[in-house]
Scaffold this active site. Structure first.
Site, short mmCIF file in Angstrom:
data_model
loop_
_atom_site.label_atom_id
_atom_site.label_comp_id
_atom_site.label_asym_id
_atom_site.label_seq_id
_atom_site.Cartn_x
_atom_site.Cartn_y
_atom_site.Cartn_z
N TRP A 75 31.05 62.40 37.17
CA TRP A 75 31.78 61.66 38.22
C TRP A 75 33.16 62.29 38.25
CZ3 TRP A 75 31.02 57.63 41.68
CH2 TRP A 75 32.16 57.04 42.21
N ASN A 101 32.80 62.45 28.67
CA ASN A 101 33.09 61.35 29.59
C ASN A 101 34.47 60.82 29.23
OD1 ASN A 101 33.09 59.19 31.35
ND2 ASN A 101 32.04 57.84 29.89
N GLY A 102 35.39 60.82 30.19
CA GLY A 102 36.73 60.29 29.93
C GLY A 102 37.78 61.14 30.63
N GLU A 479 42.97 38.21 48.33
CA GLU A 479 41.90 38.93 47.61
C GLU A 479 40.97 37.93 46.92
OE1 GLU A 479 40.52 41.57 47.66
OE2 GLU A 479 39.36 41.60 45.80
N LYS A 483 36.84 37.43 47.55
CA LYS A 483 35.82 37.46 46.49
C LYS A 483 34.89 36.25 46.61
CE LYS A 483 35.95 40.96 45.44
NZ LYS A 483 36.85 41.58 46.31
N HIS A 502 52.40 24.63 58.97
CA HIS A 502 52.25 25.11 60.35
C HIS A 502 50.81 25.03 60.82
CE1 HIS A 502 56.41 26.43 60.14
NE2 HIS A 502 56.14 26.84 58.93
C1 AGP Z 1 35.59 44.15 48.87
O1 AGP Z 1 35.03 43.40 47.81
C2 AGP Z 1 34.52 44.61 49.84
N1 AGP Z 1 33.53 45.38 49.17
C3 AGP Z 1 35.13 45.31 51.06
O2 AGP Z 1 36.09 44.46 51.64
C4 AGP Z 1 35.81 46.65 50.76
O3 AGP Z 1 37.00 46.45 50.04
C5 AGP Z 1 36.16 47.32 52.10
O4 AGP Z 1 34.95 47.58 52.79
C6 AGP Z 1 36.94 48.64 51.92
O5 AGP Z 1 36.18 49.56 51.23
P1 AGP Z 1 36.90 50.93 50.74
O6 AGP Z 1 37.93 50.54 49.74
O7 AGP Z 1 35.79 51.75 50.16
O8 AGP Z 1 37.52 51.57 51.95
#
Ligand code: AGP
Length: 607
Positions: A75, A101-102, A479, A483, A502
């Site tokens: 990767w 790996n690292g 965020e 989730k 508001h």
């Molecule tokens: C986040 O949990 C989602 N998988 C989705 O909002 C994601 O962050 C968004 O599609 C952006 O993806 P990207 O960072 O690969 O551009």
């Protein structure tokens, strides 16, 4: 992360075993693959960029003689995906093969030193310094294991390495620091791997290798020693009763939970970015007349948090923009004086790439932050940084979000140094606190997970949540909402807490759950007022608060404590952790699939 594998068979040919093991590591994500074997004191190597099946079709990976072999799935972090950058890597005389790996933090300095000694490097990877270091140590007549031990003592960063050499053709020497490594003791051979799925069909007797240990595998025995002083370590194999599917998740029930728990390691790796990449990005940002942070979803939330960081630390105004709105909102204003920092974990999000292309055609400077080396974003950006989080299998972004925040914090500090708007003491203090964040995240994971799981059980039937924060915590609120919404399908609303009056507060009724992200920062007084407003209308208040904040504990219904001692601009990283876990456990409580939520894809490559 890369995947490594090694095997010594009592009889037979090792390469096909390695080939099959690499297939079992495919889920980790990779861009290149390679194998090495020793036969009649000669080292054979086959490797290339591409998927295992495609590389096997061209090179026939399983067709290498010898009963001792290594394998690797790469990767890319340092050096784009290519045949020359694929592992295994060799020394000058092609007698030593190494898979790794690292991230080797000081590879450039070591490489310069070795080149002065006459070593010739073939690749652009950090890994290649390892075989050449071992080659140097062997010149002193050391046995292979001691040469490896001396070599890895020079390495700063993270590594799990496996080495073979024609000098001692019946041994594999492995060593680890932070990156995972495990050995397997089987009836027909002995194995080493990045994780258990690679050899589980061959044996369920695993020996976990701890940080700072070196292991010599030879025929049917293994010997563990401490890298620091060479003292022996006795450790018996343990029987693994996981299914192969469970093993891919290292025993976690879902990739998402595994990746949440990988965050301390990822954050340490993200803090090992090569300075020159950050410097180059900061140069463009500092010179910019106008800076736009462009992204989608979770990456946009990282950009929103970054706009607070850059404003507070570098005193530089920036525009965080949702990618799909960029052209409509700013398209006419973009010009040669504009700088776009596109943030995308996948580097392939269509909305983000469309915004980038629009800006690029108007001569704007394009910068990129991504997790995938070789992605489209890395090819269209004038300069980019790879966040080095390793592949993220769960659709919901977790470790990649906190890693993005860590990189963006480093960029904000780098720009702050250049602009000289805050003192060196303030900058040094922020840099020191950023180094402490991985341990703070580890502490939260260790001490708060059980309580968070109980909260999910308590609130699992609630039909809607508010997530509120002020200042940079409003990004954390957005965020956290995403989730819960995307993996537990719970309608949720997030906005800056000051907006409550508001409109949104009209939704509040007795028992309505409201999550407050409330570190003791400049927003404390006003956020306490918002808590009281909600409480007065009967809301159930869940607070993510600073440990020891007795005043807030008294007025809320539930709380999760976060260690103190870091500045507000870094708070989204630790404060999001409990809310990632909360969303995960709510998803499990509501019988959803946290790894593969309905209607969603890991990378949205359509507009
Ligand atoms: C986040 O949990 C989602 N998988 C989705 O909002 C994601 O962050 C968004 O599609 C952006 O993806 P990207 O960072 O690969 O551009």
């Amino acid at each position: 992360m890369c995947g490594i594998f090694g095997c010594i068979l009592k009889n037979g040919v090792a390469a096909p075993i390695v080939h099959a093991a690499l297939k079992r590591l495919e889920y980790r994500g990779y861009d290149s693959v390679g194998e090495a074997a020793i036969y009649k004191n000669k080292l054979f190597i086959k490797k290339d960029q591409g998927k295992i099946d495609d590389v096997h079709a061209v090179h026939n990976l399983a067709n290498i003689p010898g009963r001792i072999a290594l394998g690797h799935t790469r990767w890319a972090t340092h050096g784009a995906p290519s045949q020359v950058n694929a592992h295994p890597h060799m020394d000058c005389h092609k007698q030593i093969a190494v898979v790794h790996n690292g991230i080797i933090e000081n590879f450039a300095e070591i490489q310069r030193e070795l080149e002065e000694l006459g070593h010739v490097f073939r690749s652009k990877t950090d890994t290649e310094v390892i075989p050449h270091l071992i080659e140097e140590e062997l010149k002193d007549g050391l046995p292979l294991s001691e040469a490896v031990r001396e070599a890895v003592k020079r390495l700063e960063g993270s590594y799990a390495v496996a080495i073979i050499s024609v000098r001692e053709p019946n041994k594999i020497v492995c060593a680890r620091k932070e990156s995972p490594l495990v050995a397997g003791v089987g009836e027909h051979g002995i194995y080493c791997a990045s994780d258990i799925p690679a050899f589980l069909p061959l044996t369920n007797k695993a020996v976990i290798i701890e940080d700072g240990e070196i292991v010599v595998l030879a025929d049917d025995r293994y010997e563990i020693r401490r890298i620091s002083d060479g003292n022996p370590v006795l450790r018996e194999p343990e029987v693994i009763d996981w299914t192969p599917e469970m093993a891919e998740k290292q025993g976690y029930p879902h990739f998402m939970l595994k990746e949440i728990h990988e965050q301390p390691l990822c954050l340490r790796n993200t803090l090992r970015l090569q300075e020159q990449y950050l410097d180059l990005m900061a140069t463009f940002l500092e010179r910019a007349t106008e800076v736009y942070f462009v992204a989608a979803g979770t990456s946009y939330h990282a950009c929103l948090a970054a706009s607070y960081m850059f404003s507070k630390v570098a005193l530089l105004a920036t525009h965080p923009v949702i990618a799909s709105e960029f052209i409509e909102q700013h398209g006419k204003a973009v010009n040669i004086d504009s700088t776009i920092l596109a943030v995308s974990q996948s580097g392939e999000t269509a909305d983000t790439l469309a915004a980038v292309e629009w800006a690029r055609q108007r001569a704007a400077t394009i910068l990129g932050l991504t997790n995938v080396v070789g992605s489209t974003l890395t090819r269209v950006a004038r300069a980019y940084v790879c966040q080095q989080s390793g592949p993220e299998i769960g659709v919901a972004a977790t470790k990649t979000f906190t890693s993005q925040l860590s990189v963006l914090s480093q960029l904000a500090l780098n720009v702050a140094k250049r602009r000289g708007k805050i003192s060196h003491t303030q900058i040094e203090d922020l840099e020191e606190k950023l180094q402490q964040i991985p341990d703070i995240v580890a502490t939260i994971l260790e001490t708060q997970e059980a309580k968070i799981r109980q909260l999910a059980e308590k609130y699992k039937d609630k039909q809607c949540f508010f997530f509120l924060g002020r200042g940079i915590s409003s990004a954390t609120a957005l965020e956290s909402r995403l989730k819960l919404l995307e993996i537990a399908y719970v309608p949720s609303i997030a906005y800056p807490a000051g907006e409550s009056k508001h409109g949104p507060i009209s939704l509040i009724e007795p028992g309505f759950p409201v999550v407050f992200i409330c570190p003791k920062d400049e927003t404390r007084k006003t956020i306490m007022g918002n808590i009281m407003e909600m409480k007065a209308r009967g809301a159930s208040i869940i607070a993510i608060l600073e440990e020891g904040d007795e005043e807030t504990k008294k007025i809320v219904d539930d709380y999760i404590e976060i260690p103190t001692g870091f500045p507000e601009v870094l708070s989204p990283i630790p404060y999001v952790i409990p809310l990632q876990l909360f969303a995960y456990y709510m998803s499990v409580e509501r019988n959803c699939d946290p790894d593969m939520p309905r209607n969603l894809a890991k990378s949205v490559t359509v507009k």
